[in-house]
Design a protein around this motif. Structure first.
Motif, mmCIF file in Angstrom:
data_model
loop_
_atom_site.group_PDB
_atom_site.id
_atom_site.type_symbol
_atom_site.label_atom_id
_atom_site.label_comp_id
_atom_site.label_asym_id
_atom_site.label_seq_id
_atom_site.Cartn_x
_atom_site.Cartn_y
_atom_site.Cartn_z
ATOM 1 N N GLU A 147 17.620 -8.477 -29.699
ATOM 2 C CA GLU A 147 18.444 -7.682 -29.414
ATOM 3 C C GLU A 147 18.470 -6.333 -30.314
ATOM 4 N N GLY A 148 18.156 -6.576 -31.460
ATOM 5 C CA GLY A 148 18.293 -5.206 -32.473
ATOM 6 C C GLY A 148 17.043 -4.345 -32.100
ATOM 7 N N PRO A 149 15.690 -4.986 -32.062
ATOM 8 C CA PRO A 149 14.521 -3.909 -31.692
ATOM 9 C C PRO A 149 14.598 -3.640 -30.301
ATOM 10 N N ALA A 155 16.212 -4.081 -18.578
ATOM 11 C CA ALA A 155 16.353 -4.913 -19.877
ATOM 12 C C ALA A 155 17.396 -6.267 -19.761
ATOM 13 N N THR A 156 17.148 -7.043 -18.645
ATOM 14 C CA THR A 156 17.792 -8.107 -18.673
ATOM 15 C C THR A 156 16.750 -9.232 -19.038
ATOM 16 N N VAL A 157 17.073 -9.854 -20.302
ATOM 17 C CA VAL A 157 16.124 -10.772 -21.094
ATOM 18 C C VAL A 157 16.867 -12.228 -21.275
ATOM 19 N N CYS A 158 16.158 -13.122 -20.939
ATOM 20 C CA CYS A 158 16.488 -14.369 -20.978
ATOM 21 C C CYS A 158 15.850 -15.141 -22.074
ATOM 22 N N ASP A 179 20.397 -13.239 -21.732
ATOM 23 C CA ASP A 179 20.827 -14.033 -22.977
ATOM 24 C C ASP A 179 20.730 -13.061 -24.338
ATOM 25 N N ILE A 180 20.002 -12.120 -24.049
ATOM 26 C CA ILE A 180 19.951 -11.012 -24.974
ATOM 27 C C ILE A 180 21.011 -9.935 -24.453
ATOM 28 N N ARG A 181 22.245 -9.850 -25.126
ATOM 29 C CA ARG A 181 23.223 -9.192 -24.569
ATOM 30 C C ARG A 181 23.203 -7.569 -25.483
#
Lengths: 280, 107
Positions: A65-67, A104-107, B52-54
């Motif tokens: 999330e941060g990066p 940017a949809t990351v699971c 899952d990364i919001r």
């Protein structure tokens, strides 16, 4: 003491970047061979419930999330992953229906990908059925730039003040007339192309700073066309380009039907009626 | 009559060069699309489904700027009185919404 270098063996529980959803027919596997994703990773289809999500493992150092938030602030990085994302979506869609997933949809892990398929299953299936065998063509209409104007010098003597104002008024009128003509041209182009497409979507005109074209963008539209009719559609765009004075047309595509994933109630009926009237 | 020769004028350049190549979507010359073409599709279209990364893309300042750049040209056009896409119900969901609010019947 040989150990597989870290990152070579994809970790099933690491972050997975999702590109697109297809039906689980086995077809994408061949099309994805050798295709690299946003982190240069190999992509493959993860199947679940009759669907498959095209995805690739990505490092948490870049896509956590941060990066991720930090990198998205950088235009060069954003452009790189946007182009890589579009390439994977294209590859996934070669010869088969595909629903593109937003950037940017990351699971988390393949489990996360399967959860995504479960959550969106109805939406994905509906869109896949509706868009089967269709492609998107993008058409942009640009107004021809104004002819180089004579430099409007400031008035130097009292008497020329009126002339100056008259000249400025005439320039404004000419500019509005040019806009009027390009408005008409844009509307005519859009009407003509709607008659040869199943659906159409209007996008906001593109800003020159993003598109790199100085000419004013007066129409930015997407048209949904059966794949087999693509050549004919491109031919009509070319014809309209030749016939339309004062504007020029730019064609991009064929795209996976990004713009038509969200259903719209009105278009189908109208486009079908138009097609019936014009004899298809 | 002034039929333009597409090969010699700056406008009317033939789009035949962009005709679909055999092999489908994967054969498209991707580098031909400008960044705006790509961004408005991969950022703004397609399926929006929570990973899952919001991250909220609109929170990203750069993206907000870029999206504003896309929107700014609409405002500029409106300033000049050019907003034909907003008034034709067949073209604009906003116009359709207005029609619904005002109780007009759709043709």
């Amino acid at each position: 003491m040989t150990q597989a270098p870290r990152g070579e063996t994809p970790r099933a529980d690491g972050l997975q970047y999702a590109y697109a959803v297809v039906r689980d027919t086995g077809a994408p596997a061949a099309a994805l061979a050798g295709v690299r994703g946003v982190a240069g990773e190999p992509v493959r289809a993860v199947v679940h419930l009759g669907l498959a999500v095209v995805a690739g493992p990505v490092p948490a150092e870049q896509f956590g999330e941060g990066p991720l938030k930090e990198r998205l602030e950088r235009l060069e990085w954003l452009e790189r992953i946007a182009r890589a994302h579009a390439r994977v979506v294209d590859a996934a869609g070669a010869g088969t229906g595909v629903v593109p997933v937003r950037l940017a949809t990351v699971c988390r892990g393949e489990e996360g990908l399967r959860r995504m398929l479960e959550t969106g299953r109805e939406r994905f299936t509906e869109a896949l059925d509706r868009l089967d065998g269709r492609v998107e063509w993008g058409v942009k209409v640009y107004a021809a730039p104004p002819p180089p104007a004579e430099p409007t010098t400031a008035p130097t003597a009292a008497g020329s003040g009126r002339d100056y104002l008259r000249r400025r008024r005439a320039e404004r009128r000419a500019s509005q007339e040019r806009w009027g003509r390009s408005e008409d041209g844009a509307r005519q182009v859009h009407d003509a192309l709607c008659a040869h497409a199943e659906q159409a979507r209007l996008h906001p005109p593109q800003d020159a700073r993003l598109s790199g074209t100085a000419d004013r963008n007066v129409l930015n539209a997407a048209y949904l066309v059966p794949r087999a009719e693509s050549s004919a559609f491109a031919g009509r765009v070319e014809e309209l380009d030749r016939r339309s004075a004062g504007v020029r047309l730019e064609l991009t595509g064929p795209w996976v039907p990004y713009s038509f994933v969200a259903p719209s109630g009105d278009d189908t009926g109208r486009a079908e009626t138009r097609r019936e009237r014009s004899g298809g | 009559m002034g039929a333009r020769d597409p090969m010699t004028t700056a406008y009317g350049s033939p789009v035949a060069s962009r005709a679909p190549a055999p092999g489908g979507l994967a054969a498209r010359g991707e580098s031909g699309a400008n960044l705006a073409d790509i961004l408005e599709r991969v950022l703004d279209k397609g399926v929006v489904i929570a990973g899952d990364i919001r991250i909220n893309l609109l929170d990203i300042e750069l993206l907000t700027i870029k999206l504003r750049l896309i929107v700014a040209s609409v405002d500029k056009a409106r300033e000049m009185g050019i907003d034909w896409w907003e008034h034709d119900p067949s073209l604009s969901s906003r116009a359709r919404g207005r029609d619904e609010l005002e109780g007009r019947e759709e043709g």
